[in-house]
Design an enzyme around this catalytic site. Structure first.
Site, short mmCIF file in Angstrom:
data_model
loop_
_atom_site.label_atom_id
_atom_site.label_comp_id
_atom_site.label_asym_id
_atom_site.label_seq_id
_atom_site.Cartn_x
_atom_site.Cartn_y
_atom_site.Cartn_z
N GLN A 142 0.81 -1.28 -0.06
CA GLN A 142 -0.13 0.11 0.08
C GLN A 142 0.82 1.25 0.03
OE1 GLN A 142 -2.49 1.31 3.28
NE2 GLN A 142 -4.24 1.43 2.04
N TYR B 44 -5.75 10.91 4.10
CA TYR B 44 -4.43 11.19 3.61
C TYR B 44 -4.34 12.09 2.32
CZ TYR B 44 -3.88 8.45 7.93
OH TYR B 44 -3.98 7.66 8.94
N ARG C 151 -7.61 2.51 -3.23
CA ARG C 151 -8.45 2.59 -2.01
C ARG C 151 -9.06 3.91 -1.65
NH1 ARG C 151 -8.01 0.39 4.33
NH2 ARG C 151 -10.00 -1.01 4.06
N ARG D 37 -9.28 -5.95 12.00
CA ARG D 37 -9.17 -6.35 13.13
C ARG D 37 -9.07 -7.53 13.40
NH1 ARG D 37 -13.44 -1.94 14.93
NH2 ARG D 37 -14.03 -2.56 12.81
#
Ligand SMILES: Cc1cc2nc3c(=O)[nH]c(=O)nc-3n(C[C@H](O)[C@H](O)[C@H](O)COP(=O)(O)O)c2cc1C
Length: 368
Positions: A104, A175, A223, A316
């Protein structure tokens, strides 16, 4: 295996030719555990190895493409050729367990902590994030914007040399790429004020690099976060426009960033379906979608897949239960652990910085 879970175990072939053994993907997760010099650490490699022999594909933690894009303490670097051996070590370790591996690629923009970037926090415009105490970033010059776009290409070249199966362009979670797409953070009046311009320029540069350097199949994914809470901020209507544009870019996949798979739009469309159903419809046959968000059990994953998305990412859930895929495969889906066992750090093989972040952040992981 219980036959009803067979859809989770169908192989999947991306446009580029990269093939996964099943539909379960390890979602990208920053682990704060790389070495000071930006290389991948032993603990980090062990953490990935522990989670890479069931899932079809691992998307790594984000890596910064330029030094002024470093967004986290203990983030590994992809910004220079010196990092290639470190990147290669990570890619080989994960591939050695049988999963495909995607790097990524990222720039933190205004979310970079000042201490990591010599206080020179940059963004599309000089607008701070809304969280209290956020620094006012410096607006990037047009020449700097060009350099960062090139840097996304350069990190892609390094990923190819290091043996990754692809890169995921991190256009999510607030971001830099998202900052250019957002009306909150992009108030520019030059050509980069056209909010799609930067995200698409990054995609073009990455694709161009793959065409020039990859000798074997190499995937490119993108993404994004479908909405922002701020006003002004990205709406579902904006995101549908982004998808329209990305559909024309011959990408291997779109990956939606959400904490809840079934969450509904906040604004921008008059539609009571979930965001992922709306996104999947818009992506159509043109580009596969990866869905994510609070998938913990085999039934959660199966139900999510029934929306038509091609792959399911788990974040998670794979920290909590590294043997998630194996348990479903072996008919032990009722033994999947769904709450973090706070006494089990060693068995779960989670590096200290990530473990400490998890156990000191109430409400983030189930069981804390
Ligand atoms: C520890 C942790 C680190 C994360 N780091 C990243 C990251 O580097 N890049 C990214 O796109 N998403 C990151 N995320 C978001 C996850 O990829 C995922 O979208 C989110 O956790 C929801 O999936 P889940 O419900 O399965 O956890 C992170 C999440 C966690 C829990």
């Amino acid at each position: 295996m219980n036959k009803k879970y067979l859809p989770l175990f169908q192989p999947f072939t991306f446009k580029s030719g990269i093939e996964t053994d099943n539909r379960i993907v390890m979602a990208p997760m920053t682990n704060f555990s790389s070495n000071e010099d930006g290389t991948v650490s032993d603990d980090e490699v062990a953490y990935y190895v522990r989670r890479s022999n069931g899932v079809g594909m691992v998307i790594t933690a984000c890596t910064y493409v330029t030094l002024n894009g470093k967004g986290f303490d203990g983030e590994f670097g992809g910004h220079s050729d010196e990092m290639i051996p470190s990147l290669r070590r990570l890619a080989s370790a994960i591939k050695g367990e049988g999963a495909k591996v995607i790097l990524q690629i990222f720039h933190g923009g205004r979310m970079a902590p000042p201490h990591l970037v010599d206080g020179d926090v940059v963004s599309a415009s000089a607008v701070p994030a809304e969280a209290e105490g956020s620094p006012v970033p410096r607006e990037l010059s047009a020449a700097e914007v060009d350099e960062i776009i090139k840097a996304f290409g350069e990190t892609t070249r390094r990923a190819i040399e290091a043996g990754f199966d692809g890169v995921e362009i991190h256009g999510a979670n607030g971001y830099l790429i998202q900052q250019f797409f957002s009306p909150h953070s992009n108030r520019r009046t030059d050509k980069w004020g056209e909010r799609l311009a930067f995200p698409l320029a990054v995609v073009d540069e990455v694709k161009k690099t793959v065409a020039a350097y990859a000798k074997t199949p190499f995937a490119v994914g993108y993404r994004f976060s479908p909405e922002e809470p701020e006003t002004p901020g990205i709406t579902m209507a904006d995101t549908l426009e982004l998808i329209n544009a990305l559909k024309e870019k011959d990408l291997d996949y779109l990956h939606v960033s959400l904490f809840e798979f079934w969450s509904k739009p906040r604004r921008g469309v008059d539609d009571s379906r979930s965001r992922l159903e709306i996104i999947q419809e818009r992506a159509g046959d043109k580009v596969p979608v990866i869905g994510v968000g609070s998938i913990y059990t085999a039934d959660d994953a199966l139900k999510a897949l029934s929306t038509g998305v091609s792959l399911i990412a788990i974040a998670r859930g794979l920290i909590i239960e590294p043997d998630w895929v194996q348990k479903v495969e072996n008919g032990q889906e009722d033994q999947i652990v769904t709450k973090i066992d706070k006494n089990n750090q060693d068995k779960l093989v989670v590096p200290d910085p990530l473990w400490n972040a998890i156990i000191n952040t109430p409400g983030w992981f189930p069981g804390v």
